[in-house]
Write a protein that holds these residues in place. Structure first.
Motif, PDB file in Angstrom:
ATOM      1  N   ASP A 196       0.973  -1.212   0.010  1.00 21.86           N
ATOM      2  CA  ASP A 196      -0.125  -0.077   0.071  1.00 21.86           C
ATOM      3  C   ASP A 196       0.815   1.290  -0.040  1.00 21.86           C
ATOM      4  N   TYR A 197       0.318   2.614  -0.050  1.00 21.45           N
ATOM      5  CA  TYR A 197       1.237   3.820  -0.312  1.00 21.45           C
ATOM      6  C   TYR A 197       2.157   3.818   1.103  1.00 21.45           C
ATOM      7  N   HIS A 198       1.706   3.381   2.259  1.00 18.51           N
ATOM      8  CA  HIS A 198       2.730   3.710   3.298  1.00 18.51           C
ATOM      9  C   HIS A 198       3.690   2.728   3.458  1.00 18.51           C
ATOM     10  N   GLN A 199       3.508   1.511   2.985  1.00 19.17           N
ATOM     11  CA  GLN A 199       4.445   0.732   2.509  1.00 19.17           C
ATOM     12  C   GLN A 199       5.596   0.825   1.649  1.00 19.17           C
ATOM     13  N   GLN A 200       5.013   1.451   0.559  1.00 21.81           N
ATOM     14  CA  GLN A 200       5.784   2.055  -0.528  1.00 21.81           C
ATOM     15  C   GLN A 200       6.888   3.297  -0.279  1.00 21.81           C
ATOM     16  N   CYS A 201       6.381   3.932   1.059  1.00 24.67           N
ATOM     17  CA  CYS A 201       7.045   4.862   1.656  1.00 24.67           C
ATOM     18  C   CYS A 201       8.136   4.527   2.619  1.00 24.67           C
ATOM     19  N   GLU A 225       7.087   2.850   5.428  1.00 26.26           N
ATOM     20  CA  GLU A 225       6.440   2.803   6.668  1.00 26.26           C
ATOM     21  C   GLU A 225       5.859   1.741   7.080  1.00 26.26           C
ATOM     22  N   ASP A 253       4.764  -1.188  10.450  1.00 31.44           N
ATOM     23  CA  ASP A 253       4.897  -1.560  11.804  1.00 31.44           C
ATOM     24  C   ASP A 253       5.885  -2.314  12.348  1.00 31.44           C
TER      25      ASP A 253
END
Length: 125
Positions: A22-27, A29, A31
């Motif tokens: 997703d977008y956050h993983q591509q950046c 980020e 957990d």
């Protein structure tokens, strides 16, 4: 599963999930749980990829044969599943499944049953 077969640490579902970030993983980020999982999984993923690449470079025929065998096994599994499905099966799908079994099954009884089913379908037509 045979006793000699080893289940990979990283399964296909996890690979599919990692392949569609997703977008956050591509950046970058993640957990804490995902970071820990990646720390364990990444070396295995890289090792498997390197083995595939080395086999493709050094033994392309062996790799092609292994991939063909896996594809045939998948087709056999699909054919068996279609034939054994509880719902009615379309005659074209049944014909295709029986032809797959005739061509690729190592089980003589299975091939004979597929041949008989095809003969009965031709008689009924």
């Amino acid at each position: 599963m045979l006793a000699t077969e080893v289940q990979p640490l990283v399964g296909d579902d996890l690979l599919a999930e990692l392949a569609s970030p997703d977008y956050h993983q591509q950046c970058g980020e993640f957990d804490a749980e995902t970071r820990a999982m990646l720390a364990v999984a990444l070396p295995e993923i890289c090792s498997e990829l390197l083995r595939w690449r080395q086999t493709a470079a050094n033994r392309p025929f062996a790799l092609a044969l292994a991939l063909r065998s896996a594809a045939i096994e998948a087709r056999l599994t699909d054919a068996r599943r279609a034939i054994r499905a509880p719902d009615p099966i379309h005659p074209r799908a049944l014909t295709a499944a029986c032809e797959t079994l005739l061509r690729h099954s190592a089980d003589a009884a299975e091939r004979a049953a597929a041949s008989d089913a095809l003969a009965q379908m031709q008689e009924a037509a």
